[in-house]
Write a protein that holds these residues in place. Structure first.
Motif, PDB file in Angstrom:
ATOM      1  N   HIS A  79      17.565   6.880  22.999  1.00  0.00           N
ATOM      2  CA  HIS A  79      18.324   7.264  21.833  1.00  0.00           C
ATOM      3  C   HIS A  79      17.558   8.266  20.973  1.00  0.00           C
ATOM      4  CE1 HIS A  79      21.406   4.315  22.641  1.00  0.00           C
ATOM      5  NE2 HIS A  79      20.490   3.395  22.784  1.00  0.00           N
ATOM      6  N   LEU A  80      16.254   8.076  20.886  1.00  0.00           N
ATOM      7  CA  LEU A  80      15.456   8.978  20.051  1.00  0.00           C
ATOM      8  C   LEU A  80      15.400  10.388  20.632  1.00  0.00           C
ATOM      9  CD1 LEU A  80      12.576   6.571  19.024  1.00  0.00           C
ATOM     10  CD2 LEU A  80      14.304   7.564  17.521  1.00  0.00           C
ATOM     11  N   GLU A  81      15.350  10.496  21.939  1.00  0.00           N
ATOM     12  CA  GLU A  81      15.328  11.828  22.546  1.00  0.00           C
ATOM     13  C   GLU A  81      16.634  12.571  22.282  1.00  0.00           C
ATOM     14  OE1 GLU A  81      14.308  10.606  26.465  1.00  0.00           O
ATOM     15  OE2 GLU A  81      12.169  10.909  26.103  1.00  0.00           O
ATOM     16  N   ARG A  82      17.744  11.844  22.347  1.00  0.00           N
ATOM     17  CA  ARG A  82      19.045  12.458  22.034  1.00  0.00           C
ATOM     18  C   ARG A  82      19.116  12.843  20.561  1.00  0.00           C
ATOM     19  NH1 ARG A  82      23.464  14.864  22.628  1.00  0.00           N
ATOM     20  NH2 ARG A  82      25.479  13.976  22.118  1.00  0.00           N
ATOM     21  N   ALA A  83      18.661  11.955  19.698  1.00  0.00           N
ATOM     22  CA  ALA A  83      18.651  12.251  18.260  1.00  0.00           C
ATOM     23  C   ALA A  83      17.796  13.477  17.971  1.00  0.00           C
ATOM     24  CB  ALA A  83      18.130  11.051  17.477  1.00  0.00           C
ATOM     25  N   LEU A  84      16.654  13.583  18.631  1.00  0.00           N
ATOM     26  CA  LEU A  84      15.779  14.728  18.428  1.00  0.00           C
ATOM     27  C   LEU A  84      16.481  16.023  18.830  1.00  0.00           C
ATOM     28  CD1 LEU A  84      13.017  15.777  17.604  1.00  0.00           C
ATOM     29  CD2 LEU A  84      12.219  15.269  19.927  1.00  0.00           C
ATOM     30  N   ALA A  85      17.180  15.994  19.950  1.00  0.00           N
ATOM     31  CA  ALA A  85      17.913  17.185  20.391  1.00  0.00           C
ATOM     32  C   ALA A  85      18.992  17.573  19.388  1.00  0.00           C
ATOM     33  CB  ALA A  85      18.526  16.943  21.771  1.00  0.00           C
ATOM     34  N   VAL A  86      19.712  16.585  18.872  1.00  0.00           N
ATOM     35  CA  VAL A  86      20.764  16.863  17.887  1.00  0.00           C
ATOM     36  C   VAL A  86      20.158  17.415  16.600  1.00  0.00           C
ATOM     37  CG1 VAL A  86      22.527  15.796  16.414  1.00  0.00           C
ATOM     38  CG2 VAL A  86      22.393  15.201  18.842  1.00  0.00           C
ATOM     39  N   HIS A  87      19.095  16.796  16.121  1.00  0.00           N
ATOM     40  CA  HIS A  87      18.455  17.257  14.884  1.00  0.00           C
ATOM     41  C   HIS A  87      17.951  18.688  15.036  1.00  0.00           C
ATOM     42  CE1 HIS A  87      17.591  12.784  13.864  1.00  0.00           C
ATOM     43  NE2 HIS A  87      18.843  13.131  13.601  1.00  0.00           N
ATOM     44  N   LYS A  88      17.373  18.998  16.206  1.00  0.00           N
ATOM     45  CA  LYS A  88      16.912  20.369  16.445  1.00  0.00           C
ATOM     46  C   LYS A  88      18.077  21.343  16.462  1.00  0.00           C
ATOM     47  CE  LYS A  88      12.601  19.469  18.912  1.00  0.00           C
ATOM     48  NZ  LYS A  88      11.891  19.608  20.202  1.00  0.00           N
ATOM     49  N   SER A  89      19.170  20.954  17.117  1.00  0.00           N
ATOM     50  CA  SER A  89      20.317  21.860  17.209  1.00  0.00           C
ATOM     51  C   SER A  89      20.945  22.117  15.845  1.00  0.00           C
ATOM     52  CB  SER A  89      21.365  21.311  18.176  1.00  0.00           C
ATOM     53  OG  SER A  89      22.047  20.205  17.626  1.00  0.00           O
ATOM     54  N   LEU A  90      20.823  21.146  14.946  1.00  0.00           N
ATOM     55  CA  LEU A  90      21.362  21.307  13.599  1.00  0.00           C
ATOM     56  C   LEU A  90      20.400  22.024  12.660  1.00  0.00           C
ATOM     57  CD1 LEU A  90      22.908  17.739  13.122  1.00  0.00           C
ATOM     58  CD2 LEU A  90      24.144  19.890  13.504  1.00  0.00           C
ATOM     59  N   GLY A  91      19.172  22.212  13.108  1.00  0.00           N
ATOM     60  CA  GLY A  91      18.166  22.825  12.241  1.00  0.00           C
ATOM     61  C   GLY A  91      17.710  21.886  11.135  1.00  0.00           C
ATOM     62  N   ALA A  92      17.818  20.593  11.385  1.00  0.00           N
ATOM     63  CA  ALA A  92      17.469  19.578  10.385  1.00  0.00           C
ATOM     64  C   ALA A  92      15.983  19.223  10.521  1.00  0.00           C
ATOM     65  CB  ALA A  92      18.344  18.348  10.568  1.00  0.00           C
ATOM     66  N   THR A  93      15.141  20.145  10.082  1.00  0.00           N
ATOM     67  CA  THR A  93      13.706  20.015  10.286  1.00  0.00           C
ATOM     68  C   THR A  93      13.113  18.729   9.714  1.00  0.00           C
ATOM     69  OG1 THR A  93      13.631  22.421  10.229  1.00  0.00           O
ATOM     70  CG2 THR A  93      11.537  21.290  10.180  1.00  0.00           C
ATOM     71  N   PRO A  94      13.528  18.259   8.537  1.00  0.00           N
ATOM     72  CA  PRO A  94      12.974  16.987   8.062  1.00  0.00           C
ATOM     73  C   PRO A  94      13.281  15.820   9.011  1.00  0.00           C
ATOM     74  CG  PRO A  94      13.994  18.153   6.248  1.00  0.00           C
ATOM     75  CD  PRO A  94      14.365  18.884   7.505  1.00  0.00           C
ATOM     76  N   LEU A  95      14.471  15.822   9.575  1.00  0.00           N
ATOM     77  CA  LEU A  95      14.824  14.775  10.531  1.00  0.00           C
ATOM     78  C   LEU A  95      14.086  14.953  11.851  1.00  0.00           C
ATOM     79  CD1 LEU A  95      18.658  14.448   9.888  1.00  0.00           C
ATOM     80  CD2 LEU A  95      16.831  12.914   9.131  1.00  0.00           C
ATOM     81  N   VAL A  96      13.848  16.188  12.242  1.00  0.00           N
ATOM     82  CA  VAL A  96      13.073  16.446  13.459  1.00  0.00           C
ATOM     83  C   VAL A  96      11.678  15.851  13.307  1.00  0.00           C
ATOM     84  CG1 VAL A  96      11.972  18.242  14.864  1.00  0.00           C
ATOM     85  CG2 VAL A  96      14.365  18.498  14.162  1.00  0.00           C
ATOM     86  N   ALA A  97      11.054  16.078  12.160  1.00  0.00           N
ATOM     87  CA  ALA A  97       9.700  15.565  11.927  1.00  0.00           C
ATOM     88  C   ALA A  97       9.675  14.045  12.030  1.00  0.00           C
ATOM     89  CB  ALA A  97       9.198  16.018  10.560  1.00  0.00           C
ATOM     90  N   ARG A  98      10.600  13.397  11.352  1.00  0.00           N
ATOM     91  CA  ARG A  98      10.630  11.932  11.363  1.00  0.00           C
ATOM     92  C   ARG A  98      10.952  11.390  12.755  1.00  0.00           C
ATOM     93  NH1 ARG A  98       9.036   7.622   8.120  1.00  0.00           N
ATOM     94  NH2 ARG A  98       9.901   5.822   9.177  1.00  0.00           N
ATOM     95  N   THR A  99      11.884  12.035  13.440  1.00  0.00           N
ATOM     96  CA  THR A  99      12.267  11.572  14.766  1.00  0.00           C
ATOM     97  C   THR A  99      11.122  11.756  15.765  1.00  0.00           C
ATOM     98  OG1 THR A  99      14.573  12.102  14.256  1.00  0.00           O
ATOM     99  CG2 THR A  99      14.037  11.737  16.567  1.00  0.00           C
ATOM    100  N   CYS A 100      10.377  12.844  15.653  1.00  0.00           N
ATOM    101  CA  CYS A 100       9.204  13.028  16.520  1.00  0.00           C
ATOM    102  C   CYS A 100       8.206  11.900  16.299  1.00  0.00           C
ATOM    103  CB  CYS A 100       8.539  14.371  16.236  1.00  0.00           C
ATOM    104  SG  CYS A 100       9.401  15.788  16.916  1.00  0.00           S
ATOM    105  N   PHE A 101       8.005  11.515  15.042  1.00  0.00           N
ATOM    106  CA  PHE A 101       7.089  10.414  14.750  1.00  0.00           C
ATOM    107  C   PHE A 101       7.593   9.108  15.363  1.00  0.00           C
ATOM    108  CE2 PHE A 101       5.983   6.916  11.750  1.00  0.00           C
ATOM    109  CZ  PHE A 101       4.659   6.774  12.156  1.00  0.00           C
ATOM    110  N   GLU A 102       8.867   8.818  15.171  1.00  0.00           N
ATOM    111  CA  GLU A 102       9.423   7.573  15.716  1.00  0.00           C
ATOM    112  C   GLU A 102       9.404   7.578  17.242  1.00  0.00           C
ATOM    113  OE1 GLU A 102       9.804   4.970  14.024  1.00  0.00           O
ATOM    114  OE2 GLU A 102       9.780   5.832  12.022  1.00  0.00           O
ATOM    115  N   LEU A 103       9.636   8.750  17.848  1.00  0.00           N
ATOM    116  CA  LEU A 103       9.570   8.854  19.298  1.00  0.00           C
ATOM    117  C   LEU A 103       8.138   8.617  19.781  1.00  0.00           C
ATOM    118  CD1 LEU A 103      10.852   9.387  22.028  1.00  0.00           C
ATOM    119  CD2 LEU A 103      10.701  11.848  21.546  1.00  0.00           C
ATOM    120  N   ALA A 104       7.168   9.145  19.068  1.00  0.00           N
ATOM    121  CA  ALA A 104       5.764   8.900  19.429  1.00  0.00           C
ATOM    122  C   ALA A 104       5.449   7.416  19.378  1.00  0.00           C
ATOM    123  CB  ALA A 104       4.839   9.671  18.490  1.00  0.00           C
TER     124      ALA A 104
END
Length: 75
Positions: free
Chosen positions: A1-26
């Motif tokens: 789920h996190l990998e999909r969320a990361l892709a969506v956040h990147k596609s939306l240009g939602a950089t704050p969410l990308v940062a948080r999602t990368c952390f949660e994925l790690a």
């Protein structure tokens, strides 16, 4: 789920969410005993974005995680 969320956040240009999602994925990768390089890659991405955005709370979480303060025990 996190990998999909990361892709969506990147596609939306939602950089704050990308940062948080990368952390949660790690964290999820670490808990699943994934390759350390994959965990580091996500942490580096999260750290770079958090610095650029001034997300100091997230930076503290990243530092606590990397220092072992918030790691989950492995069984």
């Amino acid at each position: 789920h996190l990998e999909r969320a990361l892709a969506v956040h990147k596609s939306l240009g939602a950089t704050p969410l990308v940062a948080r999602t990368c952390f949660e994925l790690a964290r999820a990768l670490d808990a699943a005993a994934a390759e350390p390089a994959a965990v580091r890659q996500q942490l580096d991405s999260a750290r770079q974005a958090a610095i650029a955005l001034g997300q100091y709370g997230l930076l503290r979480w990243i530092e606590m995680f990397t220092s072992g303060l918030v790691r989950r025990p492995r069984h």
